[in-house]
Write an enzyme that holds these catalytic residues in place. Structure first.
Site, short mmCIF file in Angstrom:
data_model
loop_
_atom_site.label_atom_id
_atom_site.label_comp_id
_atom_site.label_asym_id
_atom_site.label_seq_id
_atom_site.Cartn_x
_atom_site.Cartn_y
_atom_site.Cartn_z
N ARG A 1 0.80 -1.13 -0.01
CA ARG A 1 -0.05 0.12 0.12
C ARG A 1 0.68 1.21 0.04
NH1 ARG A 1 -5.09 -0.18 2.41
NH2 ARG A 1 -4.21 -2.05 3.66
N ARG B 1 -12.99 -1.54 -1.70
CA ARG B 1 -12.49 -1.16 -0.35
C ARG B 1 -13.94 -0.70 0.35
NH1 ARG B 1 -9.14 1.61 1.37
NH2 ARG B 1 -8.23 -0.03 2.93
N CYS C 1 -26.64 -2.88 -8.24
CA CYS C 1 -27.79 -3.26 -7.47
C CYS C 1 -27.53 -3.81 -6.28
CB CYS C 1 -28.58 -4.30 -8.42
SG CYS C 1 -28.86 -3.64 -9.87
N GLU C 2 -26.86 -3.17 -5.21
CA GLU C 2 -26.73 -3.51 -3.79
C GLU C 2 -26.55 -2.18 -3.31
OE1 GLU C 2 -24.80 -6.49 -2.61
OE2 GLU C 2 -24.57 -7.58 -4.38
N TYR D 1 -4.87 -1.79 -3.74
CA TYR D 1 -5.90 -2.73 -3.64
C TYR D 1 -7.21 -2.09 -4.23
CZ TYR D 1 -2.67 -4.64 -0.23
OH TYR D 1 -1.54 -5.17 0.61
N1 LLP Z 1 3.35 -9.13 3.15
C1 LLP Z 1 2.42 -9.96 3.49
C2 LLP Z 1 2.82 -11.37 3.81
C3 LLP Z 1 1.11 -9.57 3.48
O1 LLP Z 1 -0.14 -10.40 3.69
C4 LLP Z 1 0.69 -8.10 2.92
C5 LLP Z 1 -0.53 -7.60 2.87
C6 LLP Z 1 2.01 -7.20 2.60
C7 LLP Z 1 3.19 -7.77 2.79
C8 LLP Z 1 1.59 -5.98 2.21
O2 LLP Z 1 0.95 -5.26 3.16
P1 LLP Z 1 0.82 -3.53 2.74
O3 LLP Z 1 2.12 -3.00 2.88
O4 LLP Z 1 0.19 -3.15 1.83
O5 LLP Z 1 -0.05 -3.12 4.12
N2 LLP Z 1 -7.15 -5.60 0.75
C9 LLP Z 1 -6.66 -5.04 2.07
C10 LLP Z 1 -5.17 -5.10 2.32
C11 LLP Z 1 -4.92 -6.63 2.41
C12 LLP Z 1 -3.44 -6.66 2.62
C13 LLP Z 1 -3.00 -8.31 2.68
N3 LLP Z 1 -1.72 -8.49 2.89
C14 LLP Z 1 -7.09 -3.36 1.80
O6 LLP Z 1 -7.61 -3.09 0.81
O7 LLP Z 1 -6.96 -2.81 2.85
#
Ligand code: LLP
Length: 438
Positions: free
Chosen positions: A289, A325, A360-361, A389
């Site tokens: 992210r 999201r 439609c939700e 994401y």
């Molecule tokens: N490493 C592992 C093992 C992970 O599971 C994840 C994210 C990351 C790194 C990266 O995390 P970040 O730096 O992006 O926070 N869809 C959700 C977020 C799911 C994150 C899953 N794992 C959202 O939109 O907030």
């Protein structure tokens, strides 16, 4: 220069007018700023410069081939989680040999594919997975490089659906079993232990959970290092971004706002580098992210403004299938007009409305009771901080085509993913002959 900022009353991404871009490419459309991604990468690199480190971009956040290539050009490797992501890295010209393969459910074919392309390391989540990787490596006549993901059992203080480092999450090997799990791995003949990994969750906006997790892991890592030939410790991803005040504060990229109590790359580095420096290991980090979140926006056009009995609805042409999201996590995304025209003399200066999509939700809602400038049919809006994401979680619900993606670099932009066509949507569907003929 800010990434998304007004030039006069017009919203720009870098030096590209978003109104012009929308005219050329159409809406809904994801727009990413190359400059922001570069700066994010550099900021993190600087923050970790006291360490022998490797940035493994968590490509699940945004895996467009152009973005992957940019990361590769910047010197990044990848944290990948599926055979599809391995194929993407290969297609983008990235390096599997420097990348790590995470995930709780790796299949036989994914493990084979990773070995075939010389994956740097598997991040292993369970003993059965160790056995499986050992078997497949044996069949291929190779030794598989592995690191175990240890669950430090700390509270990441983030949304329940994206916390991963607590003992009741499905992720990782419990802290108390770590030594046994490593001893077990050492006895498997086709594995080579090379590292240790943790990841406590995502969208973490305070430094404390990271510090707590690293402090908890330090003695464990030291013990493991005495027994195994460790090369690296991966501290995972999870660095949060600012979703709400991004534009008003003028800090569309939040590191610029060091005044507030924010988790900036500098603070991240200052707190963690001293705790990691003397471990004598390479330190890997898996940001997703942070790299792309604030670098992206979803451009959408107002289709209707509907005055309901109790409230107003601004109905736009993007929907939950494009950006999941808000409906999935009640996530806040700032929504701003692309043309920030001055208020008319006798009109209201703001309205309160729900920003919704056409699906439609009832859950197809980007903003609830949001105060915004009055908008009318045809106006363009930008849903900010949608670069991570966003597109990757898009689907085709209601037979809506996947949106286009565009990469901006200064005054220029490139369509890096064409809007899907109807023919592409149905390309793999078949009507069996017996149904056709009856
Ligand atoms: N490493 C592992 C093992 C992970 O599971 C994840 C994210 C990351 C790194 C990266 O995390 P970040 O730096 O992006 O926070 N869809 C959700 C977020 C799911 C994150 C899953 N794992 C959202 O939109 O907030």
């Amino acid at each position: 220069m800010h990434t998304f900022s007004y030039h006069d009353t017009h919203l720009y991404c870098e030096s590209t007018s978003l109104a012009k871009l929308a005219e050329d490419v159409g809406t809904p459309c994801y727009v990413y700023s190359e400059d922001t991604i570069r700066r994010n990468f550099q900021q993190l690199t600087e923050a970790l410069s006291g360490l022998d480190h490797r940035i493994c971009y968590a490509m699940k956040a945004n895996s467009n081939l152009a973005i992957l290539r940019l990361m590769h050009n910047l010197g990044g490797a990848f944290d990948l989680v599926s055979g599809g992501e391995i194929e993407r890295v290969l297609a983008a010209g990235g390096s599997i040999e420097k990348s790590v393969f995470a995930g709780v459910g790796k299949t036989d074919s994914e493990i084979s594919l990773a070995l075939e392309h010389g994956i740097y390391s598997f991040h292993v989540e369970s003993e059965p997975e160790l056995e499986r990787i050992n078997r497949i490596a044996g069949e291929r006549g190779v030794k598989a490089p592995v690191a175990l993901r240890i669950n430090p059992d700390v509270d990441a203080q983030t949304h329940a659906k994206i916390t991963t480092g607590k003992s009741d999450n499905k992720f990782g090997i419990p802290y108390d079993h770590a030594l046994d799990a490593y001893a077990y791995a050492r006895d498997l003949p086709n594995l080579k232990i090379i590292g240790v990994q943790m990841h406590i969750g995502s969208q973490i906006t305070k430094i404390d959970p990271f510090v707590a997790a690293v402090k908890r892991m330090r003695p464990m890592v030291q013990k493991l290092k005495e027994k195994h030939a460790l090369e690296y410790f991966s501290i995972g991803g999870g660095i949060g971004i600012i979703y709400d005040p991004a534009l008003e504060s003028g800090a569309a990229s939040w590191w610029e706002d060091e005044g507030a109590d924010l988790l900036t790359p500098r603070r991240y580095g200052e707190a963690l580098v001293p705790l990691l420096k003397d471990l004598g290991l390479a330190i890997f980090i898996e940001p997703g992210r942070f790299m792309t979140g604030n670098a992206g926006a979803l451009l959408t056009r107002v289709e209707y403004v509907k005055t309901g009995k109790a409230k107003k609805f601004v109905i736009v042409d993007a929907a939950m299938n494009d950006l999941a999201r808000p409906s999935m996590y009640d996530a806040y995304h700032q929504i701003v007009p692309v043309e920030n025209t001055p208020e008319e003399d006798n009109g209201p200066s703001s309205i309160t409305a729900d920003g919704v999509g056409p699906v439609c939700e009832s859950g197809d809602c980007f903003a609830k009771a949001r105060e915004m400038k009055p908008v009318k049919e045809g106006d363009l809006l930008a849903i900010l901080s949608a670069g991570a994401y966003g597109f990757v979680m898009a689907g085709r619900y209601n037979t809506r085509a996947l949106p286009a993606e565009v990469l901006v670099s200064g005054k220029n932009f490139s369509v890096i993913n064409n809007r899907e066509t109807f023919a592409q949507i149905i390309a793999n569907e078949n009507i069996p002959e017996y149904l056709r003929s009856s």
